[in-house]
Design an enzyme around this catalytic site. Structure first.
Site, PDB file in Angstrom:
ATOM      1  N   ASP A  18       0.718  -1.260  -0.248  1.00  0.00           N
ATOM      2  CA  ASP A  18      -0.043   0.039   0.093  1.00  0.00           C
ATOM      3  C   ASP A  18       0.761   1.076  -0.036  1.00  0.00           C
ATOM      4  O   ASP A  18       0.873   2.169   0.855  1.00  0.00           O
ATOM      5  CB  ASP A  18      -1.308   0.199   1.128  1.00  0.00           C
ATOM      6  CG  ASP A  18      -1.387  -1.275   1.238  1.00  0.00           C
ATOM      7  OD1 ASP A  18      -2.570  -1.698   0.181  1.00  0.00           O
ATOM      8  OD2 ASP A  18      -2.005  -1.899   2.682  1.00  0.00           O
ATOM      9  N   HIS A  56      -4.190  -2.150  -6.353  1.00  0.00           N
ATOM     10  CA  HIS A  56      -3.222  -1.524  -6.598  1.00  0.00           C
ATOM     11  C   HIS A  56      -4.766   0.090  -7.246  1.00  0.00           C
ATOM     12  O   HIS A  56      -5.244  -0.276  -8.179  1.00  0.00           O
ATOM     13  CB  HIS A  56      -2.576  -1.955  -8.085  1.00  0.00           C
ATOM     14  CG  HIS A  56      -1.401  -2.478  -7.262  1.00  0.00           C
ATOM     15  ND1 HIS A  56      -0.378  -3.218  -8.491  1.00  0.00           N
ATOM     16  CD2 HIS A  56      -0.827  -3.424  -6.023  1.00  0.00           C
ATOM     17  CE1 HIS A  56       0.304  -3.969  -7.611  1.00  0.00           C
ATOM     18  NE2 HIS A  56      -0.460  -4.214  -6.173  1.00  0.00           N
TER      19      HIS A  56
HETATM   20  P1  IMP Z   1      -2.177 -12.666   2.533  1.00  0.00           P
HETATM   21  O1  IMP Z   1      -0.764 -11.985   1.343  1.00  0.00           O
HETATM   22  O2  IMP Z   1      -3.459 -13.214   2.195  1.00  0.00           O
HETATM   23  O3  IMP Z   1      -1.502 -14.507   2.868  1.00  0.00           O
HETATM   24  O4  IMP Z   1      -2.199 -12.204   3.788  1.00  0.00           O
HETATM   25  C1  IMP Z   1      -0.477 -12.691   4.360  1.00  0.00           C
HETATM   26  C2  IMP Z   1      -0.056 -10.863   4.818  1.00  0.00           C
HETATM   27  O5  IMP Z   1       0.367 -10.204   4.037  1.00  0.00           O
HETATM   28  C3  IMP Z   1      -1.444 -10.004   5.339  1.00  0.00           C
HETATM   29  O6  IMP Z   1      -1.207  -9.555   6.523  1.00  0.00           O
HETATM   30  C4  IMP Z   1      -1.541  -8.993   4.877  1.00  0.00           C
HETATM   31  O7  IMP Z   1      -2.659  -8.381   5.435  1.00  0.00           O
HETATM   32  C5  IMP Z   1      -0.732  -8.851   4.219  1.00  0.00           C
HETATM   33  N1  IMP Z   1      -0.556  -9.025   2.671  1.00  0.00           N
HETATM   34  C6  IMP Z   1      -0.267  -9.357   1.715  1.00  0.00           C
HETATM   35  N2  IMP Z   1      -1.299  -9.091   0.838  1.00  0.00           N
HETATM   36  C7  IMP Z   1      -0.655  -7.355   0.840  1.00  0.00           C
HETATM   37  C8  IMP Z   1      -1.025  -6.160   0.075  1.00  0.00           C
HETATM   38  O8  IMP Z   1      -1.223  -6.119  -1.022  1.00  0.00           O
HETATM   39  N3  IMP Z   1      -0.862  -4.961   1.158  1.00  0.00           N
HETATM   40  C9  IMP Z   1      -0.730  -4.941   2.093  1.00  0.00           C
HETATM   41  N4  IMP Z   1      -0.455  -6.449   2.984  1.00  0.00           N
HETATM   42  C10 IMP Z   1      -1.184  -6.851   2.538  1.00  0.00           C
END
Ligand code: IMP
Length: 457
Positions: free
Chosen positions: A32, A60
Protein backbone atom coordinates in the site's frame (compact mmCIF):
# COMPACT_ATOMS: atom_id res chain seq x y z
CA UNK A 1 -11.56 12.44 -19.29
CA UNK A 2 -9.92 15.67 -20.37
CA UNK A 3 -6.26 15.78 -21.25
CA UNK A 4 -5.44 17.91 -18.19
CA UNK A 5 -7.07 15.32 -15.98
CA UNK A 6 -4.87 12.63 -17.38
CA UNK A 7 -1.63 14.58 -17.72
CA UNK A 8 1.63 13.79 -16.02
CA UNK A 9 4.41 16.25 -15.46
CA UNK A 10 6.64 15.70 -18.51
CA UNK A 11 9.89 15.71 -16.54
CA UNK A 12 8.70 13.07 -14.06
CA UNK A 13 10.01 10.24 -16.18
CA UNK A 14 13.22 12.01 -17.15
CA UNK A 15 13.97 12.52 -13.47
CA UNK A 16 14.22 8.77 -12.97
CA UNK A 17 17.05 8.54 -15.46
CA UNK A 18 15.87 5.14 -16.66
CA UNK A 19 17.91 5.37 -19.87
CA UNK A 20 15.44 3.23 -21.73
CA UNK A 21 16.28 0.10 -19.77
CA UNK A 22 14.06 -2.63 -18.36
CA UNK A 23 12.84 -1.53 -14.96
CA UNK A 24 10.77 -2.56 -11.96
CA UNK A 25 8.58 -0.80 -9.43
CA UNK A 26 8.79 -2.42 -6.01
CA UNK A 27 7.12 -1.64 -2.69
CA UNK A 28 9.71 -1.29 0.06
CA UNK A 29 7.45 -1.48 3.12
CA UNK A 30 4.38 -3.59 3.97
CA UNK A 31 2.35 -2.84 0.85
CA UNK A 32 0.00 0.00 0.00
CA UNK A 33 2.87 2.39 -0.74
CA UNK A 34 1.16 3.67 -3.90
CA UNK A 35 2.89 1.53 -6.53
CA UNK A 36 -0.14 1.68 -8.84
CA UNK A 37 0.23 5.44 -9.29
CA UNK A 38 3.88 5.15 -10.32
CA UNK A 39 3.36 2.14 -12.61
CA UNK A 40 0.46 3.92 -14.26
CA UNK A 41 2.63 6.95 -14.98
CA UNK A 42 5.63 4.92 -16.14
CA UNK A 43 3.61 2.36 -18.06
CA UNK A 44 3.12 4.75 -20.95
CA UNK A 45 6.88 4.76 -21.48
CA UNK A 46 7.26 0.96 -21.57
CA UNK A 47 6.01 -1.54 -24.09
CA UNK A 48 5.25 -4.27 -21.57
CA UNK A 49 4.09 -4.16 -17.93
CA UNK A 50 4.49 -7.51 -16.13
CA UNK A 51 3.28 -8.80 -12.77
CA UNK A 52 5.42 -11.58 -11.31
CA UNK A 53 4.04 -12.43 -7.86
CA UNK A 54 1.10 -12.43 -5.51
CA UNK A 55 -2.55 -12.57 -6.42
CA UNK A 56 -5.78 -10.86 -5.51
CA UNK A 57 -4.33 -10.04 -2.08
CA UNK A 58 -2.78 -7.02 -3.80
CA UNK A 59 -4.76 -3.86 -4.38
CA UNK A 60 -3.27 -1.28 -6.72
CA UNK A 61 -5.18 1.96 -7.00
CA UNK A 62 -4.92 4.14 -10.06
CA UNK A 63 -6.64 7.51 -10.11
CA UNK A 64 -7.23 9.12 -13.49
CA UNK A 65 -9.07 12.40 -13.34
CA UNK A 66 -12.08 11.79 -11.13
CA UNK A 67 -12.08 8.04 -11.76
CA UNK A 68 -10.61 5.54 -9.32
CA UNK A 69 -9.60 2.08 -10.49
CA UNK A 70 -8.79 -0.66 -7.96
CA UNK A 71 -6.75 -3.41 -9.58
CA UNK A 72 -5.93 -6.69 -7.88
CA UNK A 73 -4.60 -9.05 -10.54
CA UNK A 74 -4.36 -7.04 -13.72
CA UNK A 75 -1.17 -4.95 -14.07
CA UNK A 76 -1.62 -1.21 -13.60
CA UNK A 77 -0.27 -0.73 -17.14
CA UNK A 78 -3.73 -1.67 -18.42
CA UNK A 79 -4.61 2.04 -18.27
CA UNK A 80 -1.95 2.75 -20.90
CA UNK A 81 -3.53 2.11 -24.29
CA UNK A 82 -0.37 0.82 -25.98
CA UNK A 83 1.13 -1.34 -23.25
CA UNK A 84 1.05 -5.13 -23.29
CA UNK A 85 0.14 -6.38 -19.80
CA UNK A 86 1.52 -9.71 -18.64
CA UNK A 87 0.40 -11.70 -15.62
CA UNK A 88 3.44 -13.88 -15.08
CA UNK A 89 3.85 -17.48 -13.93
CA UNK A 90 4.60 -16.41 -10.35
CA UNK A 91 1.12 -14.95 -9.89
CA UNK A 92 -1.73 -16.99 -8.41
CA UNK A 93 -4.95 -16.28 -10.27
CA UNK A 94 -8.51 -16.48 -9.07
CA UNK A 95 -10.40 -16.80 -12.40
CA UNK A 96 -13.60 -15.33 -10.98
CA UNK A 97 -11.70 -12.31 -9.65
CA UNK A 98 -9.75 -11.61 -12.83
CA UNK A 99 -12.94 -11.86 -14.90
CA UNK A 100 -14.69 -9.46 -12.52
CA UNK A 101 -11.80 -7.06 -12.96
CA UNK A 102 -11.87 -7.39 -16.74
CA UNK A 103 -15.63 -6.74 -16.79
CA UNK A 104 -15.28 -3.73 -14.50
CA UNK A 105 -12.59 -2.21 -16.71
CA UNK A 106 -14.49 -2.85 -19.94
CA UNK A 107 -17.59 -1.26 -18.43
CA UNK A 108 -15.56 1.87 -17.80
CA UNK A 109 -14.21 2.05 -21.32
CA UNK A 110 -10.83 0.34 -20.91
CA UNK A 111 -10.28 -2.06 -23.81
CA UNK A 112 -9.16 -5.57 -22.85
CA UNK A 113 -8.08 -7.93 -25.59
CA UNK A 114 -4.62 -8.64 -26.98
CA UNK A 115 -3.24 -6.17 -24.40
CA UNK A 116 -3.66 -8.76 -21.60
CA UNK A 117 -1.74 -12.03 -21.51
CA UNK A 118 -1.76 -14.56 -18.67
CA UNK A 119 0.92 -17.18 -18.13
CA UNK A 120 -0.07 -20.78 -18.79
CA UNK A 121 2.26 -21.63 -15.88
CA UNK A 122 0.52 -19.40 -13.34
CA UNK A 123 -1.40 -21.27 -10.67
CA UNK A 124 -5.17 -21.18 -10.23
CA UNK A 125 -6.79 -20.11 -6.96
CA UNK A 126 -9.87 -22.28 -6.46
CA UNK A 127 -12.76 -21.92 -3.98
CA UNK A 128 -11.27 -24.44 -1.54
CA UNK A 129 -8.10 -22.32 -1.26
CA UNK A 130 -10.15 -19.42 0.09
CA UNK A 131 -12.01 -21.65 2.55
CA UNK A 132 -8.69 -23.13 3.71
CA UNK A 133 -7.12 -19.68 4.07
CA UNK A 134 -9.84 -18.42 6.40
CA UNK A 135 -10.19 -21.67 8.38
CA UNK A 136 -6.44 -21.95 8.88
CA UNK A 137 -6.18 -18.47 10.37
CA UNK A 138 -9.20 -19.19 12.58
CA UNK A 139 -7.64 -22.45 13.75
CA UNK A 140 -4.35 -20.67 14.52
CA UNK A 141 -6.20 -17.95 16.43
CA UNK A 142 -7.81 -20.63 18.58
CA UNK A 143 -4.85 -22.95 19.13
CA UNK A 144 -2.61 -22.37 22.12
CA UNK A 145 0.91 -21.25 21.27
CA UNK A 146 0.16 -20.14 17.73
CA UNK A 147 -0.88 -16.87 16.17
CA UNK A 148 -2.95 -16.08 13.10
CA UNK A 149 -1.31 -14.18 10.22
CA UNK A 150 -4.36 -12.04 9.52
CA UNK A 151 -4.36 -12.98 5.84
CA UNK A 152 -6.53 -11.35 3.21
CA UNK A 153 -8.54 -14.58 2.92
CA UNK A 154 -7.96 -14.63 -0.85
CA UNK A 155 -6.56 -18.17 -0.88
CA UNK A 156 -3.02 -17.02 -1.58
CA UNK A 157 -1.07 -19.18 0.91
CA UNK A 158 -3.02 -22.39 0.24
CA UNK A 159 -2.62 -21.95 -3.53
CA UNK A 160 1.15 -21.46 -3.27
CA UNK A 161 1.24 -24.42 -0.87
CA UNK A 162 -0.47 -26.58 -3.51
CA UNK A 163 2.02 -25.30 -6.07
CA UNK A 164 4.80 -26.66 -3.87
CA UNK A 165 2.88 -29.90 -3.25
CA UNK A 166 2.31 -30.26 -7.02
CA UNK A 167 -0.23 -33.11 -7.06
CA UNK A 168 -3.11 -30.91 -5.90
CA UNK A 169 -2.22 -27.90 -8.05
CA UNK A 170 -3.93 -26.54 -11.15
CA UNK A 171 -2.20 -24.24 -13.63
CA UNK A 172 -3.83 -21.75 -15.99
CA UNK A 173 -2.63 -23.78 -19.00
CA UNK A 174 -4.89 -26.61 -17.88
CA UNK A 175 -7.90 -24.39 -18.55
CA UNK A 176 -7.02 -24.75 -22.23
CA UNK A 177 -7.57 -28.54 -21.94
CA UNK A 178 -10.56 -28.24 -19.72
CA UNK A 179 -12.06 -31.68 -20.39
CA UNK A 180 -8.92 -33.32 -19.04
CA UNK A 181 -9.40 -31.36 -15.81
CA UNK A 182 -12.74 -32.78 -14.70
CA UNK A 183 -11.47 -35.92 -12.95
CA UNK A 184 -8.53 -34.04 -11.49
CA UNK A 185 -10.84 -31.47 -9.90
CA UNK A 186 -12.99 -34.26 -8.49
CA UNK A 187 -9.96 -35.95 -6.96
CA UNK A 188 -8.59 -32.72 -5.48
CA UNK A 189 -11.95 -31.59 -4.09
CA UNK A 190 -12.44 -34.94 -2.40
CA UNK A 191 -9.03 -34.59 -0.66
CA UNK A 192 -9.75 -30.96 0.26
CA UNK A 193 -13.14 -31.82 1.73
CA UNK A 194 -11.52 -34.35 4.07
CA UNK A 195 -8.81 -31.91 5.17
CA UNK A 196 -11.09 -28.89 5.50
CA UNK A 197 -13.74 -30.72 7.45
CA UNK A 198 -11.12 -31.77 10.01
CA UNK A 199 -9.69 -28.25 10.09
CA UNK A 200 -13.13 -26.73 10.66
CA UNK A 201 -13.65 -29.09 13.59
CA UNK A 202 -10.48 -27.88 15.30
CA UNK A 203 -11.86 -24.34 15.44
CA UNK A 204 -15.55 -25.19 15.89
CA UNK A 205 -16.52 -23.72 12.55
CA UNK A 206 -19.35 -25.06 10.42
CA UNK A 207 -18.19 -26.70 7.21
CA UNK A 208 -20.18 -27.37 4.07
CA UNK A 209 -18.70 -29.94 1.69
CA UNK A 210 -17.47 -28.33 -1.53
CA UNK A 211 -19.19 -29.52 -4.67
CA UNK A 212 -16.64 -30.67 -7.28
CA UNK A 213 -19.21 -30.58 -10.10
CA UNK A 214 -20.13 -26.97 -9.35
CA UNK A 215 -16.45 -25.95 -9.13
CA UNK A 216 -15.72 -27.65 -12.43
CA UNK A 217 -18.77 -26.13 -14.14
CA UNK A 218 -17.68 -22.61 -13.10
CA UNK A 219 -14.13 -23.30 -14.21
CA UNK A 220 -15.37 -24.49 -17.61
CA UNK A 221 -17.24 -21.21 -18.16
CA UNK A 222 -14.32 -19.16 -16.92
CA UNK A 223 -11.91 -21.11 -19.16
CA UNK A 224 -13.87 -20.15 -22.28
CA UNK A 225 -13.56 -16.46 -21.46
CA UNK A 226 -9.96 -16.55 -20.29
CA UNK A 227 -8.59 -18.82 -23.05
CA UNK A 228 -7.70 -16.01 -25.50
CA UNK A 229 -5.47 -14.46 -22.82
CA UNK A 230 -3.62 -17.61 -21.71
CA UNK A 231 -0.25 -18.24 -23.31
CA UNK A 232 3.42 -18.89 -22.65
CA UNK A 233 4.27 -15.43 -21.34
CA UNK A 234 7.97 -16.27 -20.81
CA UNK A 235 8.32 -16.67 -24.58
CA UNK A 236 6.33 -13.47 -25.05
CA UNK A 237 8.73 -11.58 -22.78
CA UNK A 238 11.80 -13.10 -24.47
CA UNK A 239 10.44 -12.12 -27.90
CA UNK A 240 9.69 -8.62 -26.63
CA UNK A 241 13.29 -8.30 -25.45
CA UNK A 242 14.61 -9.56 -28.79
CA UNK A 243 12.45 -6.96 -30.56
CA UNK A 244 14.00 -4.19 -28.45
CA UNK A 245 10.84 -3.58 -26.43
CA UNK A 246 11.07 -2.22 -22.92
CA UNK A 247 9.66 -4.10 -19.96
CA UNK A 248 8.42 -2.73 -16.64
CA UNK A 249 7.88 -5.25 -13.83
CA UNK A 250 5.23 -4.41 -11.25
CA UNK A 251 5.82 -5.89 -7.83
CA UNK A 252 2.73 -6.75 -5.82
CA UNK A 253 2.55 -6.70 -1.99
CA UNK A 254 5.97 -5.47 -0.84
CA UNK A 255 9.52 -6.34 0.15
CA UNK A 256 8.82 -6.58 3.90
CA UNK A 257 6.14 -9.17 3.11
CA UNK A 258 8.57 -11.34 1.07
CA UNK A 259 8.22 -14.97 2.13
CA UNK A 260 11.99 -15.42 2.59
CA UNK A 261 13.18 -11.99 3.61
CA UNK A 262 10.20 -10.30 5.24
CA UNK A 263 8.98 -10.45 8.83
CA UNK A 264 8.34 -14.20 8.64
CA UNK A 265 5.86 -15.74 9.41
CA UNK A 266 3.87 -12.49 9.14
CA UNK A 267 4.42 -12.26 5.41
CA UNK A 268 2.68 -13.31 2.24
CA UNK A 269 3.56 -16.50 0.36
CA UNK A 270 5.58 -15.20 -2.58
CA UNK A 271 8.90 -13.46 -3.22
CA UNK A 272 7.53 -9.97 -3.58
CA UNK A 273 10.90 -8.25 -3.37
CA UNK A 274 12.73 -7.75 -6.66
CA UNK A 275 14.33 -11.15 -5.99
CA UNK A 276 11.12 -12.76 -7.24
CA UNK A 277 11.13 -11.07 -10.65
CA UNK A 278 13.04 -13.67 -12.60
CA UNK A 279 11.45 -16.81 -11.17
CA UNK A 280 8.01 -15.24 -11.42
CA UNK A 281 8.24 -13.96 -14.98
CA UNK A 282 10.75 -16.09 -16.87
CA UNK A 283 12.91 -13.06 -17.64
CA UNK A 284 16.61 -13.96 -17.61
CA UNK A 285 18.43 -13.03 -14.38
CA UNK A 286 19.97 -9.57 -14.42
CA UNK A 287 17.60 -8.18 -17.08
CA UNK A 288 16.22 -5.43 -14.88
CA UNK A 289 18.59 -2.50 -14.54
CA UNK A 290 16.46 0.06 -12.70
CA UNK A 291 14.64 -0.73 -9.51
CA UNK A 292 12.31 2.05 -8.46
CA UNK A 293 11.58 1.61 -4.77
CA UNK A 294 8.29 3.05 -3.56
CA UNK A 295 8.37 4.36 -0.01
CA UNK A 296 5.42 5.92 1.75
CA UNK A 297 6.71 8.66 4.07
CA UNK A 298 5.03 6.97 7.02
CA UNK A 299 4.30 3.27 7.56
CA UNK A 300 1.13 1.23 7.27
CA UNK A 301 0.62 -2.46 7.80
CA UNK A 302 -2.43 -4.73 7.48
CA UNK A 303 -2.79 -7.91 9.47
CA UNK A 304 -0.59 -9.21 12.26
CA UNK A 305 3.19 -8.88 12.68
CA UNK A 306 5.87 -6.75 14.30
CA UNK A 307 5.73 -3.00 13.72
CA UNK A 308 8.18 -1.12 15.99
CA UNK A 309 7.17 2.40 14.90
CA UNK A 310 3.42 1.74 15.17
CA UNK A 311 1.30 4.56 16.60
CA UNK A 312 -1.49 3.28 18.80
CA UNK A 313 -2.72 6.78 19.58
CA UNK A 314 -4.51 9.78 18.16
CA UNK A 315 -1.70 10.58 15.73
CA UNK A 316 -1.98 7.05 14.33
CA UNK A 317 -5.71 7.57 13.88
CA UNK A 318 -5.14 10.96 12.20
CA UNK A 319 -2.73 9.36 9.73
CA UNK A 320 -5.23 6.53 9.09
CA UNK A 321 -8.03 8.98 8.35
CA UNK A 322 -5.95 11.47 6.35
CA UNK A 323 -4.30 8.70 4.38
CA UNK A 324 -7.54 6.75 3.94
CA UNK A 325 -5.64 3.76 5.29
CA UNK A 326 -8.30 1.12 4.78
CA UNK A 327 -7.52 -1.98 2.71
CA UNK A 328 -8.21 -1.82 -1.04
CA UNK A 329 -8.70 -5.58 -0.97
CA UNK A 330 -10.43 -6.24 2.36
CA UNK A 331 -11.49 -2.81 3.65
CA UNK A 332 -9.68 -3.55 6.94
CA UNK A 333 -8.33 -0.49 8.81
CA UNK A 334 -4.57 -0.45 8.35
CA UNK A 335 -2.20 -0.08 11.28
CA UNK A 336 -0.21 3.15 10.98
CA UNK A 337 3.04 4.54 12.32
CA UNK A 338 6.11 6.62 11.60
CA UNK A 339 8.45 5.88 8.73
CA UNK A 340 10.81 3.09 9.79
CA UNK A 341 14.10 3.70 8.05
CA UNK A 342 15.74 0.61 9.54
CA UNK A 343 13.36 -1.66 7.67
CA UNK A 344 13.35 0.59 4.59
CA UNK A 345 17.14 0.45 4.37
CA UNK A 346 17.12 -3.33 4.82
CA UNK A 347 14.38 -3.82 2.22
CA UNK A 348 16.02 -1.42 -0.25
CA UNK A 349 19.25 -3.37 -0.14
CA UNK A 350 17.36 -6.62 -0.71
CA UNK A 351 15.43 -5.25 -3.65
CA UNK A 352 18.49 -3.41 -5.02
CA UNK A 353 16.76 -0.05 -5.26
CA UNK A 354 18.43 2.35 -7.70
CA UNK A 355 15.97 5.25 -7.25
CA UNK A 356 13.18 6.05 -4.83
CA UNK A 357 9.75 7.54 -5.41
CA UNK A 358 8.04 8.67 -2.21
CA UNK A 359 4.35 8.89 -1.53
CA UNK A 360 2.15 9.97 1.37
CA UNK A 361 3.78 13.34 2.16
CA UNK A 362 0.43 15.16 2.00
CA UNK A 363 -0.97 12.85 4.69
CA UNK A 364 1.50 14.28 7.21
CA UNK A 365 0.31 17.89 6.68
CA UNK A 366 -1.09 19.36 9.89
CA UNK A 367 0.94 17.20 12.28
CA UNK A 368 2.88 19.33 14.74
CA UNK A 369 5.84 16.98 14.80
CA UNK A 370 6.96 14.26 12.42
CA UNK A 371 9.11 11.43 13.70
CA UNK A 372 11.51 9.24 11.77
CA UNK A 373 12.66 5.90 13.14
CA UNK A 374 16.41 5.77 12.46
CA UNK A 375 17.36 2.82 14.67
CA UNK A 376 16.15 0.25 17.17
CA UNK A 377 17.22 -0.49 20.68
CA UNK A 378 17.16 -4.23 21.32
CA UNK A 379 18.68 -6.13 24.25
CA UNK A 380 20.92 -3.18 25.12
CA UNK A 381 22.24 -2.80 21.57
CA UNK A 382 21.47 -0.23 18.88
CA UNK A 383 20.55 -1.65 15.48
CA UNK A 384 20.36 0.58 12.44
CA UNK A 385 21.60 -1.40 9.47
CA UNK A 386 19.88 -4.75 9.62
CA UNK A 387 16.70 -6.37 10.84
CA UNK A 388 16.34 -9.17 13.38
CA UNK A 389 15.28 -12.33 11.48
CA UNK A 390 13.03 -13.36 14.35
CA UNK A 391 9.64 -11.65 14.36
CA UNK A 392 9.46 -11.81 18.17
CA UNK A 393 12.78 -9.97 18.45
CA UNK A 394 11.61 -7.32 16.01
CA UNK A 395 8.40 -6.90 18.00
CA UNK A 396 10.49 -6.15 21.10
CA UNK A 397 12.68 -3.57 19.33
CA UNK A 398 12.24 -0.03 20.62
CA UNK A 399 12.36 2.67 17.98
CA UNK A 400 14.93 5.47 18.13
CA UNK A 401 13.48 8.62 16.59
CA UNK A 402 14.67 11.82 15.00
CA UNK A 403 12.07 14.58 15.24
CA UNK A 404 11.08 17.15 12.62
CA UNK A 405 8.94 20.22 12.71
CA UNK A 406 5.63 19.56 10.97
CA UNK A 407 4.07 21.64 8.19
CA UNK A 408 0.60 23.07 8.44
CA UNK A 409 -0.55 23.74 4.91
CA UNK A 410 -2.07 21.23 2.54
CA UNK A 411 0.42 20.57 -0.24
CA UNK A 412 -1.70 18.77 -2.82
CA UNK A 413 -1.64 21.63 -5.31
CA UNK A 414 2.11 22.34 -5.15
CA UNK A 415 3.37 22.33 -8.71
CA UNK A 416 7.09 22.04 -8.06
CA UNK A 417 9.21 20.47 -5.35
CA UNK A 418 10.46 23.94 -4.48
CA UNK A 419 6.87 25.00 -3.69
CA UNK A 420 6.72 22.55 -0.75
CA UNK A 421 6.97 24.06 2.76
CA UNK A 422 10.62 24.09 3.92
CA UNK A 423 9.75 21.72 6.80
CA UNK A 424 8.41 19.14 4.33
CA UNK A 425 11.54 19.43 2.20
CA UNK A 426 13.79 19.12 5.26
CA UNK A 427 12.08 15.85 6.17
CA UNK A 428 12.30 14.40 2.65
CA UNK A 429 15.92 15.42 2.30
CA UNK A 430 16.89 13.84 5.61
CA UNK A 431 15.20 10.61 4.53
CA UNK A 432 17.19 10.73 1.29
CA UNK A 433 20.41 11.41 3.17
CA UNK A 434 19.88 8.41 5.45
CA UNK A 435 18.94 6.17 2.53
CA UNK A 436 21.99 7.22 0.56
CA UNK A 437 20.07 6.86 -2.73
CA UNK A 438 18.24 9.51 -4.70
CA UNK A 439 14.58 10.26 -4.12
CA UNK A 440 13.59 11.27 -7.63
CA UNK A 441 9.90 11.93 -7.09
CA UNK A 442 7.56 12.90 -4.29
CA UNK A 443 3.82 12.43 -4.72
CA UNK A 444 1.61 15.06 -3.08
CA UNK A 445 -1.62 13.29 -3.95
CA UNK A 446 -2.75 10.29 -5.90
CA UNK A 447 -3.52 11.94 -9.21
CA UNK A 448 -1.22 11.58 -12.19
CA UNK A 449 -0.37 15.29 -12.05
CA UNK A 450 0.52 15.28 -8.35
CA UNK A 451 4.01 13.85 -8.79
CA UNK A 452 6.79 16.35 -8.10
CA UNK A 453 10.31 15.92 -9.38
CA UNK A 454 13.01 16.33 -6.73
CA UNK A 455 16.25 18.16 -7.45
CA UNK A 456 19.22 15.89 -8.09
CA UNK A 457 21.43 16.65 -5.12
P1 IMP B 1 -1.99 -13.15 2.40
O1 IMP B 1 -1.11 -12.66 1.32
O2 IMP B 1 -3.45 -12.97 2.12
O3 IMP B 1 -1.66 -14.57 2.81
O4 IMP B 1 -1.73 -12.28 3.72
C1 IMP B 1 -0.55 -12.38 4.47
C2 IMP B 1 -0.22 -11.04 5.12
O5 IMP B 1 0.20 -10.12 4.16
C3 IMP B 1 -1.42 -10.39 5.80
O6 IMP B 1 -0.95 -9.68 6.94
C4 IMP B 1 -1.93 -9.42 4.76
O7 IMP B 1 -2.63 -8.35 5.34
C5 IMP B 1 -0.62 -8.97 4.15
N1 IMP B 1 -0.75 -8.56 2.73
C6 IMP B 1 -0.80 -9.36 1.66
N2 IMP B 1 -0.85 -8.64 0.53
C7 IMP B 1 -0.84 -7.36 0.91
C8 IMP B 1 -0.85 -6.12 0.17
O8 IMP B 1 -0.87 -6.08 -1.05
N3 IMP B 1 -0.83 -4.99 0.93
C9 IMP B 1 -0.77 -5.00 2.28
N4 IMP B 1 -0.73 -6.13 3.00
C10 IMP B 1 -0.77 -7.30 2.31
Amino acid sequence: MTSSQTSTKPDALASLNLQGQHSAVIGIQYGDEGKGQIVDVLGAHFDVVARYNGGANAGHTVIIGDQKFALHLIPSGIMCPDALNVVGNGVVIDPAQILKEIDGLVERGIAIGENLKISNRAHVVLPYHKVQDVLYDQAMAKAKGSEPIGTTGRGIGPCYADKALRTTAVRMGELLRIDELETKIQRIVSIKNTILEALAKTCDQPFEQLDANAIFADLKDQAIRLAPHITDTSVLLHDAMDDGKKILCEGANATMLDIDHGTYPFVTSSNCSSLGIYAGSGLPGGTIKNIIGIVKLYTSRVGEGPFPSELLNETGETIRQQGNEFGTTTGRPRRTGWLDLVSVRYASKLSGVTTFACTGLAVLAGLKTIKLCVGYRLDGKVIDNTLPANAGDLARAEPIYEEFEGFADPIGECQRYEDLPPQARAYVERVQELLGTRIAMVCVGRRRDQILVCPNK
